[in-house]
Scaffold this active site. Structure first.
Site, PDB file in Angstrom:
ATOM      1  CB  SER A  95      23.855  47.109  71.398  1.00  0.00           C
ATOM      2  OG  SER A  95      24.322  46.650  70.155  1.00  0.00           O
ATOM      3  CG  ASP A 217      18.885  49.671  65.171  1.00  0.00           C
ATOM      4  OD1 ASP A 217      20.007  49.764  64.650  1.00  0.00           O
ATOM      5  OD2 ASP A 217      18.717  49.283  66.348  1.00  0.00           O
ATOM      6  CG  HIS A 245      22.218  50.069  67.455  1.00  0.00           C
ATOM      7  ND1 HIS A 245      21.279  49.050  67.408  1.00  0.00           N
ATOM      8  CD2 HIS A 245      23.287  49.567  68.137  1.00  0.00           C
ATOM      9  CE1 HIS A 245      21.763  47.972  68.028  1.00  0.00           C
ATOM     10  NE2 HIS A 245      22.969  48.271  68.479  1.00  0.00           N
TER      11      HIS A 245
END
Length: 266
Positions: A95, A217, A245
């Site tokens: 991320s 996502d 995610h």
């Protein structure tokens, strides 16, 4: 300050092998990699750490001024690499850590020799000709909700971010991770994360790079993966058979295999 305790640095695996650094995302800690570490330890030296304000880091080292930009977190990465005398490490960032890795590689190119970006997003807010997945209003609402009631926000958002509604234990794990983070420090990291724009930094990436995206996502839609891949010269894009995610938790086998194949190619 001792970097190892500041960032709760953990080193495991094959001391003679190439080094892989695993970096967690917002609201998480190094424990989120526990399903990836066993796939790496036989052949690689594995470095894990927590950003200041996360996990078991030394929260007394937190500075709102330093961590109000992704550069502050990238400096953490560089200082961990320097303390361990790493050279040409492979940085695996989940991320927002994917972009932190880009910045760290720019700051200390001798330390980081390759990047694996797991569900990256260089900008979460839509822009002209760019789909980040959120309007500016969406992000303002998200941050206002987080700041007003962090625990409530965590309980509501964690299952959405994780996806995989048929496996509620995954959402619960992310919620518990969020809730274990100090709300004031989470507020700073959230603003830094969701208001960042690292698109211009991608063109400067000159190391081998793997971009891993999921089929669905809500935080980093497929358009974002395509954008990152196109922006980084010579990068490789893999769409994992995974939703949500956090594919290293929801689809660890596929995620680990993609990482191992990339490592073998270096």
């Amino acid at each position: 300050m001792d970097i190892a305790s500041r960032n709760h640095v953990t080193v495991t695996g094959n001391a003679q092998g190439p080094t892989v650094v695993l970096a967690h995302g917002f609201g998480c800690d190094q424990n989120m990699w526990r399903l990836t570490v066993p796939a790496l330890v036989d052949d690689y030296r594995v470095v894990l750490f927590d950003y200041v304000g996360s996990g078991r880091s030394d929260v007394s080292a937190f500075s709102e001024e330093r961590y109000a930009s992704l550069d502050g977190y990238a400096r953490d990465v560089v200082e961990v690499c320097e303390a361990l005398e790493l050279r040409d490490a492979v940085f695996v960032g989940h991320s927002v850590s994917a972009m932190i890795g880009v910045l760290a590689a720019g700051m200390a190119p001798e330390r980081i020799g390759a990047l694996v970006m797991v569900a990256p997003s260089p900008r979460y807010i839509d822009d002209e000709g760019y789909r980040g997945g959120f309007s500016a209003e969406d992000i303002d609402e998200l941050l206002a909700s987080l700041e007003a009631n962090y625990l409530g926000w965590s309980a509501a958002m964690a299952p959405v971010i994780m996806g995989n509604a048929d496996r509620p234990e995954l959402g619960d794990e992310l919620k518990n991770s969020f809730c274990a983070t100090d709300p004031d420090m989470a507020r700073v990291f959230a603003r830094t994360t969701f208001l960042s724009d690292s698109r211009d930094d991608l063109k400067d990436v000159s190391v081998p790079t793997l971009v891993l995206e999921c089929t669905q996502d809500v935080i980093a839609p497929r358009e974002v993966g395509a954008f990152v891949h196109q922006a980084i010269p010579g990068s490789r894009l893999i769409t994992l058979d995974a939703t949500g995610h956090c594919p290293h938790l929801s689809a660890p086998e596929a995620t680990n295999q993609a990482i191992l194949d990339f490592l073998a190619s270096l």
